[in-house]
Design an enzyme around this catalytic site. Sequence first.
Site, PDB file in Angstrom:
ATOM      1  N   ASP A 233       0.705  -1.218   0.122  1.00 61.82           N
ATOM      2  CA  ASP A 233      -0.118   0.042  -0.088  1.00 61.82           C
ATOM      3  C   ASP A 233       0.840   1.406  -0.027  1.00 61.82           C
ATOM      4  O   ASP A 233       0.369   2.319   0.464  1.00 61.82           O
ATOM      5  CB  ASP A 233      -0.822   0.015   1.144  1.00 61.82           C
ATOM      6  CG  ASP A 233      -1.894  -1.111   1.263  1.00 61.82           C
ATOM      7  OD1 ASP A 233      -2.233  -1.369   0.067  1.00 61.82           O
ATOM      8  OD2 ASP A 233      -2.462  -1.586   2.258  1.00 61.82           O
ATOM      9  N   GLU A 234       2.051   1.438  -0.526  1.00 60.17           N
ATOM     10  CA  GLU A 234       3.023   2.414  -0.486  1.00 60.17           C
ATOM     11  C   GLU A 234       3.641   2.755  -2.017  1.00 60.17           C
ATOM     12  O   GLU A 234       4.299   3.308  -1.872  1.00 60.17           O
ATOM     13  CB  GLU A 234       3.970   2.149   0.421  1.00 60.17           C
ATOM     14  CG  GLU A 234       3.764   2.014   1.835  1.00 60.17           C
ATOM     15  CD  GLU A 234       4.770   1.894   2.859  1.00 60.17           C
ATOM     16  OE1 GLU A 234       5.830   2.188   2.617  1.00 60.17           O
ATOM     17  OE2 GLU A 234       4.848   1.456   4.125  1.00 60.17           O
TER      18      GLU A 234
END
Length: 289
Positions: A233-234
């Site tokens: 999620d980065e």
Amino acid sequence: MTHPEYILTLSCPDQRGIVHRVSGFLAEHGCNILDSAQFGDQETERFFMRVHFAAEDATIGDATLRAEFAQLGEALRLDWKLHDAHYKPRVLLMVSKIGHCLNDLLFRYKSGLLPVEIPAIVSNHMDFYQLAASYNIPFHHLPLATGAPESAKLAQEARIVDLMDTHQVDLVVLARYMQILSPELCTRLKGKAINIHHSFLPSFKGARPYAQAHKRGVKLIGATAHFVTGDLDEGPIIEQDVERVDHAMDAETLSAIGRDVECVVLARAVKWFVEHRILQNGDRTVIFK
């Protein structure tokens, strides 16, 4: 008479004369620019450009155009791609047990709002096989049991890769696919996979994030679409949006608002990708809307 149309995207070390050289090349090769956008990043000292043009000289074919532009690309140290503007990218959709984003993308596709082809839908659950059938799209159930060994996960991902190769997939969309992809698959999908999630991370992780947010009295509900990378999620952010909420709303209302925001944000990100409006700038993106 209809002329072939292209979308040229490029990035390179920033320098004087890039727009002049590119537009001059197109003019010399019988091309008419339909729209153009550019951006120079002073921090990274890189220049980004997207040009939509029509090739009006029938004597200059696709191969010649690409070969001769490659010479300019080498001279300017361009990282460039030339896309057929009428080609509809092939998109593989992946989903688990939450279907609002899948349903929204399928509606936009069927309505002609999303210029793509969807050759397959992959899921680790059977919940949406009927939805896929209603759109006449093959549904591939690739289950992965909780706590399955690494070998099982890699075997499942190998089947996903086979589908990607078979269908010549240009983009993978994780439309609320709730399995973490292996580092190897993330590497293979670099720049070609988009994920969507709520924007409560990292504050509210795990199960029932909207209930956690309601308990804390949040005032904004948001969603983030980003490229998939090995860092969970980065990846580089493509699009985000928010909606205001208040104390009178319960957790279920917050969740419903969140689902709507997620649908819109993911649809924008996918549309911008297939229209070649996204250029990566390190860990960030340049979006030519």
